[in-house]
Design a protein around this motif. Sequence first.
Motif, PDB file in Angstrom:
ATOM      1  N   TYR A 121      26.777  60.705 -23.291  1.00 53.27           N
ATOM      2  CA  TYR A 121      27.147  59.492 -23.861  1.00 53.27           C
ATOM      3  C   TYR A 121      28.289  58.530 -22.985  1.00 53.27           C
ATOM      4  O   TYR A 121      28.135  57.432 -23.034  1.00 53.27           O
ATOM      5  CB  TYR A 121      27.894  59.576 -25.121  1.00 53.27           C
ATOM      6  CG  TYR A 121      26.819  60.208 -26.476  1.00 53.27           C
ATOM      7  CD1 TYR A 121      25.670  59.674 -26.590  1.00 53.27           C
ATOM      8  CD2 TYR A 121      27.335  61.378 -27.270  1.00 53.27           C
ATOM      9  CE1 TYR A 121      24.663  60.327 -27.310  1.00 53.27           C
ATOM     10  CE2 TYR A 121      26.584  61.688 -28.186  1.00 53.27           C
ATOM     11  CZ  TYR A 121      25.199  61.216 -27.955  1.00 53.27           C
ATOM     12  OH  TYR A 121      24.244  61.696 -29.014  1.00 53.27           O
ATOM     13  N   ASP A 122      29.228  59.188 -22.399  1.00 51.76           N
ATOM     14  CA  ASP A 122      30.079  58.536 -21.606  1.00 51.76           C
ATOM     15  C   ASP A 122      29.180  57.948 -20.273  1.00 51.76           C
ATOM     16  O   ASP A 122      29.439  56.634 -19.990  1.00 51.76           O
ATOM     17  CB  ASP A 122      31.204  59.446 -20.969  1.00 51.76           C
ATOM     18  CG  ASP A 122      32.204  60.021 -21.627  1.00 51.76           C
ATOM     19  OD1 ASP A 122      32.479  59.289 -22.666  1.00 51.76           O
ATOM     20  OD2 ASP A 122      32.871  60.947 -21.623  1.00 51.76           O
ATOM     21  N   TYR A 165      27.532  54.884 -21.752  1.00 47.89           N
ATOM     22  CA  TYR A 165      28.469  53.685 -21.952  1.00 47.89           C
ATOM     23  C   TYR A 165      28.574  53.146 -20.451  1.00 47.89           C
ATOM     24  O   TYR A 165      28.847  51.834 -20.205  1.00 47.89           O
ATOM     25  CB  TYR A 165      29.830  54.018 -22.479  1.00 47.89           C
ATOM     26  CG  TYR A 165      29.747  53.916 -24.049  1.00 47.89           C
ATOM     27  CD1 TYR A 165      29.531  52.679 -24.710  1.00 47.89           C
ATOM     28  CD2 TYR A 165      29.624  55.049 -24.998  1.00 47.89           C
ATOM     29  CE1 TYR A 165      29.529  52.555 -26.240  1.00 47.89           C
ATOM     30  CE2 TYR A 165      29.313  54.997 -26.194  1.00 47.89           C
ATOM     31  CZ  TYR A 165      29.341  53.831 -26.830  1.00 47.89           C
ATOM     32  OH  TYR A 165      28.967  53.432 -28.366  1.00 47.89           O
ATOM     33  N   GLY A 193      25.425  51.340 -19.359  1.00 41.52           N
ATOM     34  CA  GLY A 193      24.736  50.828 -20.705  1.00 41.52           C
ATOM     35  C   GLY A 193      23.591  49.942 -20.404  1.00 41.52           C
ATOM     36  O   GLY A 193      22.419  50.115 -20.771  1.00 41.52           O
ATOM     37  N   TRP A 210      23.236  46.601 -25.220  1.00 46.24           N
ATOM     38  CA  TRP A 210      23.966  45.668 -24.509  1.00 46.24           C
ATOM     39  C   TRP A 210      23.374  44.266 -24.328  1.00 46.24           C
ATOM     40  O   TRP A 210      24.443  43.515 -24.295  1.00 46.24           O
ATOM     41  CB  TRP A 210      24.119  46.273 -22.992  1.00 46.24           C
ATOM     42  CG  TRP A 210      25.468  47.242 -22.815  1.00 46.24           C
ATOM     43  CD1 TRP A 210      26.429  47.038 -22.246  1.00 46.24           C
ATOM     44  CD2 TRP A 210      25.169  48.689 -23.198  1.00 46.24           C
ATOM     45  NE1 TRP A 210      27.123  48.087 -22.351  1.00 46.24           N
ATOM     46  CE2 TRP A 210      26.715  49.138 -23.095  1.00 46.24           C
ATOM     47  CE3 TRP A 210      24.441  49.269 -23.905  1.00 46.24           C
ATOM     48  CZ2 TRP A 210      27.144  50.268 -23.144  1.00 46.24           C
ATOM     49  CZ3 TRP A 210      24.714  50.831 -24.276  1.00 46.24           C
ATOM     50  CH2 TRP A 210      26.011  51.150 -23.857  1.00 46.24           C
ATOM     51  N   GLY A 254      29.582  51.643 -32.544  1.00 45.72           N
ATOM     52  CA  GLY A 254      29.359  51.412 -31.025  1.00 45.72           C
ATOM     53  C   GLY A 254      29.962  50.162 -30.426  1.00 45.72           C
ATOM     54  O   GLY A 254      31.185  50.019 -30.609  1.00 45.72           O
ATOM     55  N   LEU A 255      28.971  49.358 -29.967  1.00 46.92           N
ATOM     56  CA  LEU A 255      29.574  48.109 -29.452  1.00 46.92           C
ATOM     57  C   LEU A 255      30.123  47.250 -30.213  1.00 46.92           C
ATOM     58  O   LEU A 255      30.547  46.102 -29.751  1.00 46.92           O
ATOM     59  CB  LEU A 255      28.594  47.545 -28.253  1.00 46.92           C
ATOM     60  CG  LEU A 255      28.049  48.503 -27.213  1.00 46.92           C
ATOM     61  CD1 LEU A 255      26.920  47.919 -26.432  1.00 46.92           C
ATOM     62  CD2 LEU A 255      29.507  48.653 -26.301  1.00 46.92           C
ATOM     63  N   SER A 291      34.074  57.223 -30.715  1.00 48.64           N
ATOM     64  CA  SER A 291      34.423  56.994 -29.208  1.00 48.64           C
ATOM     65  C   SER A 291      35.525  55.976 -28.890  1.00 48.64           C
ATOM     66  O   SER A 291      35.281  54.760 -29.514  1.00 48.64           O
ATOM     67  CB  SER A 291      33.141  56.481 -28.776  1.00 48.64           C
ATOM     68  OG  SER A 291      33.228  55.978 -27.327  1.00 48.64           O
ATOM     69  N   LYS A 310      36.392  54.606 -26.432  1.00 55.20           N
ATOM     70  CA  LYS A 310      35.878  53.458 -25.585  1.00 55.20           C
ATOM     71  C   LYS A 310      35.209  52.561 -26.181  1.00 55.20           C
ATOM     72  O   LYS A 310      35.190  51.380 -25.966  1.00 55.20           O
ATOM     73  CB  LYS A 310      34.977  54.489 -24.368  1.00 55.20           C
ATOM     74  CG  LYS A 310      35.937  55.069 -23.299  1.00 55.20           C
ATOM     75  CD  LYS A 310      34.937  55.567 -22.404  1.00 55.20           C
ATOM     76  CE  LYS A 310      35.577  56.742 -21.414  1.00 55.20           C
ATOM     77  NZ  LYS A 310      34.956  57.301 -20.450  1.00 55.20           N
ATOM     78  N   ALA A 311      34.271  52.982 -27.033  1.00 52.69           N
ATOM     79  CA  ALA A 311      33.349  51.979 -27.928  1.00 52.69           C
ATOM     80  C   ALA A 311      34.153  51.090 -28.664  1.00 52.69           C
ATOM     81  O   ALA A 311      34.041  49.921 -28.740  1.00 52.69           O
ATOM     82  CB  ALA A 311      32.575  52.776 -28.591  1.00 52.69           C
TER      83      ALA A 311
END
Length: 342
Positions: A54-55, A58, A61, A71, A119-120, A140, A142-143
């Motif tokens: 998953y990293d 991302y 993307g 994206w 997510g995003l 996440s 990061k997300a």
Amino acid sequence: MIPGNIHCDICDAVATLKDEKLQGYKQGTTFKIYHCQECNTSFSLPRVDASEIYDSIYMNGKNVPGYSRYWRYFSNIKNKKDPLDYLARSNEAYWAVKKALSRIVSERSKVKILEIGSGLGYLTYALKREGYDIHGMDVSSKAVKKARENFGNLYLDADLFDHAKSHKGQYDVAILTEVIEHVNLPVQFIKAISELINDSGFIIVTTPNRSIAPDSVIYDTESPPVHHWWLSENSMERIGNQLNLSTSFVDFSEFYAKKPTIYDIQRARQRKRAAILDKDGKLLRKSKSGSNSRIKDSLKKIDALWIPVRKLSVALKSVMSDEKVICGKRGEFLCAVYQKKT
């Protein structure tokens, strides 16, 4: 029990081994694929941690096959006058969420909603713009950071099971789009979500639909360990029954009437898999669609002009081959709506 077969986690019936070495998402990995005839569920083993994968998704993307569209939505949505309509026209899963919410919610601002696996963040943002009282949540960090930077302080960085313990019954609706197929234990996952919603609450779940394909199609979804499950309508009903939840499904006829689509059984059966990432997590091949996103968005504006032509083309293809299924009430995605039984 026949050697190699195991019990299904969804219904506990015997699941048959269908493929011993399905190519995994990452180079050098293979997985066993099982199918449960009783609840029409396909799943992969072993279950391995996909965090590093998953990293990599991302990080890359917009170039990852199968994920570049997310994206594109993320990049385009703030420029759209009606963000939710944009998503609903682009993707049947988001169309189904919009449809389900219109059916179960009468006063948007008075219903507390949580999107799990946001997510995003663009779906949460689109629903907020529609007047819904909604927050997104993702495991996440990061997300969540990216979503907050772009759409505001609407997002929680939290684990579902921890959040369920401290927020029992605090939501009216929970939404998860294309999340359940990623989790190790879907029954336990939905159980935790059911603890988050109140006694009259709803859970809206979208996921790739195994129901549209015959048993001869082994695994027409993302390669493991990105997708552990390929679930059917029967799968979702079984999960609901175990947790004392009533189950209904969104009818996709209206969506496909405007966007005629065929499910190609032969293509799905003969699909040749290749790894997406190398052993170090680097992208092996790029999406072909990323660079054409503006062109695609422009074409969608004149889609209505092509609907009759597309309908005729889809009908002719289905008549010419019994290996092609016209999407209608049922499509490549399902949307289950759970409600607590009183």
